[in-house]
Enzyme design. Structure first.
Site, PDB file in Angstrom:
ATOM      1  N   ALA A 127       0.854  -1.194   0.000  1.00 44.58           N
ATOM      2  CA  ALA A 127       0.000   0.000   0.000  1.00 44.58           C
ATOM      3  C   ALA A 127       0.886   1.239   0.000  1.00 44.58           C
ATOM      4  O   ALA A 127       2.112   1.137  -0.083  1.00 44.58           O
ATOM      5  CB  ALA A 127      -0.928  -0.013   1.212  1.00 44.58           C
ATOM      6  N   SER A 128       0.278   2.399   0.101  1.00 41.89           N
ATOM      7  CA  SER A 128       1.040   3.645  -0.034  1.00 41.89           C
ATOM      8  C   SER A 128       1.960   3.904   1.152  1.00 41.89           C
ATOM      9  O   SER A 128       2.973   4.584   1.013  1.00 41.89           O
ATOM     10  CB  SER A 128       0.086   4.825  -0.204  1.00 41.89           C
ATOM     11  OG  SER A 128      -0.813   4.889   0.887  1.00 41.89           O
ATOM     12  N   ASP A 285     -11.049   1.267  10.440  1.00 40.45           N
ATOM     13  CA  ASP A 285     -10.731   1.009   9.029  1.00 40.45           C
ATOM     14  C   ASP A 285     -11.243  -0.378   8.645  1.00 40.45           C
ATOM     15  O   ASP A 285     -10.515  -1.195   8.087  1.00 40.45           O
ATOM     16  CB  ASP A 285      -9.217   1.123   8.818  1.00 40.45           C
ATOM     17  CG  ASP A 285      -8.843   1.347   7.361  1.00 40.45           C
ATOM     18  OD1 ASP A 285      -9.735   1.694   6.571  1.00 40.45           O
ATOM     19  OD2 ASP A 285      -7.666   1.164   7.011  1.00 40.45           O
TER      20      ASP A 285
END
Length: 527
Positions: A127-128, A285
């Site tokens: 992911a980022s 999340d």
């Protein structure tokens, strides 16, 4: 470098027609004239929300993250734009595994081969912010345990700080030039994003969040949370127990394996409301990528939670606000909902309760045109926030985060079981929490916590009463501005709460003393 980045953002705005979306609402006539000239011959087939999503994707992972955070602010955005931004996917190519290994070795102070067996060089997820590798611990008390090793991307902080500085500049200009600038509060949104990103950059913080959640659910047959191996956790590296499960989105696989899908849907809602009302600490999340289901015979059908970078926390005051608002809403007691908003202290003191009640009725009453099981609690909360914004209510970030998480949980539950009755599942948690707060047990527990502080403050009661009365008198005599009066009234409301508590404590002490003396008289035949 910063100028080049700004140019890229500028040309991306032009390419996707975002200038048309934003500048059409600018107050300055010269800017609107310039817009008309620059838009000659341009035509966009896609709706604004799609264009905004594509623009953010083209600007890279930091702007994708910004769009994801922005999608949660449905109190600010049009529903179609918020829904489109929610589709943003945080998927980026992995960075070189040799770099990941170098980060691990520098953080843990030893070669990877001495700490792990079978370290998988190809990451299982990327992911980022970070990527994840699977491995097996080789040393220490947990030797032989299969683990997931999360490694922070290198050189992230300078990139993030540079992009955040640009976003802050854009927010300042948007607030000055844009007709909707003050209402949409772009600087507030960027500040919220800043905190969100920097929290995610600290893997020790994430490990602590996961450890707390695991402790909260210890002994409950509902949720599995991986164990954190603290001796291998740093700000850049997180090593935790490897969990094996089926992603919650693979419903057919779960059904074939024999998992009771309707029960799974109910338990997902139960897990969420347990976190909210029992613990005041919730995984914020909970999208399908972070939720799995165990098929291990020892834990068959239990949820597995992953990724603890975003966590929400609620005070008892927040929980009371939520519980009472939901209960009043389902009784269609809009006056009570409006009063609760005023009592919270987040509404300007000059707000008329009747006006707020009327606005709340207008947005909430249409929900009752459908069955109770079809009412979305997250949507109700979102509409309340949107209505409150019109009355300059101070939006609470923790409640906005809760509302976004609630929408995720509801979507997850209904994807598993379209007949899921969220209100029926949630209501016992709300009522139980209210009973615990209002009942004798709740009163006794609060008394134990507050009594030491009250005993110190009680002698100051006469001075506090005099201070409150003097404030009101001075405000009336000096003719000070409305904002100052509002602040004084808010402070007065907080002081009144303290005074009420002190009076209750004084009464309790007095009654206790009388009862004690009466008991002694009965027991010993006199005083």
């Amino acid at each position: 470098m910063r100028f080049l980045r700004f140019l890229k953002i500028f040309f991306t705005v032009i390419r996707f027609g975002l200038d048309e979306m934003m500048l059409s609402r600018v107050n300055d006539r010269r800017v609107r004239l310039l817009l008309r000239i620059t838009t000659i011959g341009r035509k966009f087939d896609q709706p604004p929300g799609v264009r905004l999503r594509l623009a953010l994707e083209s600007l890279g992972p930091i702007f994708v993250k910004f769009g994801q955070v922005l999608s949660t602010r449905r109190d600010l955005l049009r529903p179609d734009i918020a829904t489109e931004l929610a589709k943003l996917q945080d998927q980026v190519p992995p960075f070189d595994s040799a770099v990941a290994i170098a980060i691990i070795e520098k953080s843990l102070g030893a070669p990877v081969d001495t700490i792990f067996d079978d370290f998988e060089r190809v990451p299982v997820a990327s992911a980022s912010i970070a990527q994840v590798h699977f491995a097996t611990l080789k040393i220490g008390q947990h030797a032989g345990k299969q683990v997931a090793v999360k490694v922070l991307r290198p050189n992230m902080l300078p990139v993030i700080d540079s992009d955040l500085a640009l976003l802050r500049d854009i927010a300042v200009w948007a607030e000055r030039l844009w007709a909707d600038g003050k209402r949409l509060k772009p600087r507030e949104v960027v500040a919220e994003f800043d905190k969100y990103l920097h929290d995610e950059l600290d893997l020790m913080r994430e490990a602590a969040n996961g450890s707390q959640l695991r402790r909260n659910f210890a002994g409950l047959d509902l949720l599995l949370v991986p164990e954190m191996y603290w001796e291998y956790c740093t700000a850049n590296v997180l090593v935790m127990e490897r969990m094996v499960g089926v992603p919650i989105s693979q419903v057919d696989t779960l059904r074939v394996a024999g998992v009771d899908i309707p029960k799974l849907a109910r338990e997902g809602v139960e897990i969420f409301f347990t976190q909210v009302f029992r613990d005041g600490f919730f995984h914020a999340d909970m999208h399908p990528g972070n939720i799995q289901v165990s098929l291990d015979p020892a834990h068959f059908g239990r949820y597995i939670a992953l990724d603890f970078g975003i966590i929400g926390a609620l005070s008892d005051f927040d929980k009371n606000y939520l519980a009472q608002n939901f209960l009043a809403f389902f009784k269609r007691d809009y006056h009570r909902v409006a009063t609760l908003h005023l009592e919270s202290g987040w509404v300007p003191a000059t707000t008329r309760v009747e006006e707020l009640e009327s606005a709340i009725r207008a947005v909430c009453e249409p929900y009752f045109d459908r069955a109770l099981k079809d009412i979305s609690l997250g949507q109700v909360l979102m509409r309340l926030f949107s209505t409150s914004r019109r009355f300059n209510v101070e939006i609470q970030p923790q409640l906005v985060l809760l509302q976004k998480t609630m929408l995720n949980v509801e979507g997850l539950g209904r994807s598993l079981d379209p007949e899921l009755d969220l209100w029926k599942t949630a209501k016992p948690y709300l009522e139980r929490w209210m009973n615990e707060q209002i009942g004798a047990k709740g009163w006794y527990e609060r008394l134990k916590i507050e009594a030491p502080q009250w005993s110190k403050t009680l002698p100051q009661l006469p001075r506090l009463i005099h201070h409150v009365l003097a404030q009101r008198h001075d405000a009336q005599q000096r003719g000070i501005n409305d904002e100052t009066i509002r602040q004084i009234l808010l402070e007065q409301k907080r002081t009144n709460r303290l005074l009420q508590g002190l009076l209750m404590f004084g009464v309790a002490v007095g009654v206790g003393a009388v009862l004690a003396r009466a008991w002694l008289a009965i027991a010993y035949g006199g005083y």
